[in-house]
Design a protein around this motif. Structure first.
Motif, short mmCIF file in Angstrom:
data_model
loop_
_atom_site.label_atom_id
_atom_site.label_comp_id
_atom_site.label_asym_id
_atom_site.label_seq_id
_atom_site.Cartn_x
_atom_site.Cartn_y
_atom_site.Cartn_z
N GLU A 70 33.07 -0.33 -59.11
CA GLU A 70 34.52 -0.40 -58.88
C GLU A 70 35.11 0.99 -58.91
N LEU A 71 36.19 1.17 -58.15
CA LEU A 71 36.88 2.45 -58.10
C LEU A 71 38.13 2.42 -58.97
N ALA A 78 35.16 3.16 -62.06
CA ALA A 78 35.79 2.53 -63.21
C ALA A 78 34.84 1.46 -63.75
N GLY A 79 35.25 0.73 -64.79
CA GLY A 79 34.45 -0.35 -65.32
C GLY A 79 34.16 -1.40 -64.27
N SER A 80 32.95 -1.91 -64.24
CA SER A 80 32.55 -2.82 -63.17
C SER A 80 31.48 -3.78 -63.65
N LEU A 99 23.32 -4.59 -65.26
CA LEU A 99 24.49 -5.46 -65.15
C LEU A 99 25.14 -5.71 -66.50
N ARG A 100 26.42 -5.95 -66.44
CA ARG A 100 27.19 -6.31 -67.64
C ARG A 100 26.86 -7.75 -68.02
N ASP A 101 26.63 -7.99 -69.28
CA ASP A 101 26.34 -9.36 -69.74
C ASP A 101 27.64 -10.16 -69.83
N GLY A 102 27.54 -11.45 -69.56
CA GLY A 102 28.68 -12.34 -69.75
C GLY A 102 29.56 -12.51 -68.53
#
Length: 508
Positions: A70-71, A78-80, A99-102
């Motif tokens: 993400e931009l 940014a957070g993605s 990858l982010r969990d959840g």
């Protein structure tokens, strides 16, 4: 945006107009000031988000679907969904994504590395004509050593991969749901992991989105967003002024200035990371560098900006503007009609013996496209260039491009969201990809090493030199940065993004 005193007037009318599709909960959300209506210029062509690279349509797709990266509102990541990305190879051929969990799709399924493989490898392999394939056909395979780890292997260096994972059309689709319902079922009821989910869709009329309460960044402050399809800019302006819309975009500059001066409104007329340029072609009389440079020196870009955009369009001489990584302070191909005539004479042309060719444009695909083309024709005519204007529909432009049919310059927008110079020249001038119209053997030795450079600062410096060189050869003629015109109610707290894409998740 609605408030409680609107309930007795606006809500019943909305219920009657929407029939059964607008439920009481939607009315209550509107009454509480938690709903926003967008007077929007376009409908989605399809609920498959890879079919369009139009940055305007991305406002809708980015509500429903996440991208791996993400931009931020300016530039940079940014957070993605991807918590971390790193190159595992020195030549930019192996990229690891953690990858982010959840993260959950709208139907409750967990987003995993298998969804990354499905989106960027399986679908590309099965549909090589898609826009997704045009960017990601360099992927040899995607390994998924764990649900939260994906490793992308490229057949050739792709230093721009992180930037493209934050760009259109890199939207993540859910493998299990897609394969369960099939393509047609997905088109009827799309599911993503974005901040909003589809509540109601009436083609060419409206799109109603409801907040995804389980969104991984936190539920949106707005509980409902309605995109009211309003193609005519005059009608969009009227909707905003009458109170039936809270925000609109793609207005003529002077209309945006007028509406923005009203007490409860604010305007945002901002440059974007998109560019408007002339792509040149390596055919016929355009094999002569003198002719190509004459065509550039004949253009008074600041005057075009004043005449067509009230001075708001930023003239550029590279495919980058101030604040973008590819920008070079002070570099110009100056407006100089005398020099243009001298170069034309060296190519064998003059006002009495003009250079003649076809010049291709669209009409209505982006702001003032046809007006820009007509003005360019007149400027060229003053120095001894006779251009025959050819208007093509958007799909025909793609057909000409993909099949090498262009025999003259092409006026077009190019809209990479992240502003990375590799996503401009790296695609516009790479003779192996369909985006390229100019094709010559001197480009790959200069371009390909940059596409394999893992050192970001070194790569960006290399692209700044490359772009100065290619513009000095006349391989492209950059004209303006893209221009976003948005007018909104102050209460919406609209925040512009440099990409030019509307982001309803950020609205209050």
């Amino acid at each position: 945006m609605f408030n409680r005193r609107d309930f007795l007037t606006k809500i019943p009318a909305a219920l009657l107009a929407g029939g059964a599709t607008m439920h009481l909960r939607d009315a209550l959300a509107a009454m509480e000031g938690r709903s926003a209506t967008v007077a929007f210029p376009l409908d989605v062509a399809s609920w498959d988000p890879v079919v369009s690279a139009n940055p305007t349509i991305s406002a809708i797709y980015k509500c429903v679907f996440d991208q791996p990266l993400e931009l931020a509102p300016g530039l940079g990541f940014a957070g993605s969904v991807v918590a971390e990305h790193k190159w595992l190879s020195k030549d930019c051929t192996v990229l690891e994504l953690t990858l982010r969990d959840g993260v959950r799709f709208h139907n409750g399924d967990r987003l995993t590395s298998d969804d990354i493989r499905f989106t960027f490898y399986d679908r590309v392999k099965n549909d090589k004509a898609s826009l997704l394939a045009g960017v990601w056909n360099k992927i040899e395979r995607i390994d998924t050593p764990s649900p939260l780890k994906a490793v992308m292997h490229f057949s050739q260096p792709m230093a721009t991969a992180p930037a493209m994972l934050a760009d259109i059309p890199a939207y993540i689709l859910p493998r299990a749901y897609y394969e369960k319902v099939g393509k047609e079922g997905f088109m009827q009821k799309p599911v993503g992991s974005g901040p909003f989910k589809l509540l109601d869709y009436q083609r060419e009329q409206r799109i109603v989105l409801a907040a995804h309460e389980g969104y991984w960044k936190g539920a949106p402050k707005l509980k409902q967003v309605v995109f009211q399809i309003t193609k005519d800019p005059t009608a969009r302006a009227a909707a905003l002024q009458s109170g039936s819309a809270d925000i609109t975009m793609n207005l003529p500059v002077r209309e945006a200035e007028r509406l923005g001066s009203l007490p409860d409104m604010e305007r945002h007329i901002d440059p974007t990371t998109g560019v408007i340029l002339l792509q040149m072609v390596n055919k016929g009389i355009f094999t002569d560098r003198n002719l190509r440079l004459a065509a550039h020196h004949a253009l008074d870009k600041p005057s075009l900006s004043r005449a067509l955009f009230n001075g708001h369009a930023t003239p550029i001489w590279l495919p980058a503007g101030p604040g973008m990584p590819g920008y070079v302070e002070g570099f110009q191909i100056p407006y100089d009609p005398a020099k243009a005539r001298t170069l034309l004479a060296q190519a064998g042309y003059s006002e009495s013996k003009p250079a003649r060719f076809r010049f291709y444009t669209t009409k209505g695909v982006f702001a003032s496209d046809f007006d820009i083309a007509r003005a360019i024709v007149q400027m060229w005519k003053r120095v001894g260039i006779e251009a025959e204007l050819q208007v093509l529909e958007g799909p025909m432009m793609y057909e000409y491009q993909n099949n090498g049919k262009f025999d003259g310059p092409v006026l077009k927008p190019f809209n990479p969201a992240g502003g990375d110079p590799g996503t401009y020249s790296g695609y516009m001038l790479d003779p192996k990809v369909s985006f390229s119209i100019w094709k010559s053997d001197d480009i790959p030795p200069r371009l390909y090493p940059l596409m394999a450079e893992p050192d970001q600062e070194k790569r960006l410096a290399g692209f700044r030199s490359f772009d100065q060189w290619q513009v000095e050869q006349g391989y492209s003629i950059p004209l303006f940065l893209g221009l976003s015109t948005v007018v909104s109610r102050k209460a919406l707290r609209f925040q512009p993004y440099r990409s030019g894409v509307l982001m309803p998740y950020s609205w209050a």
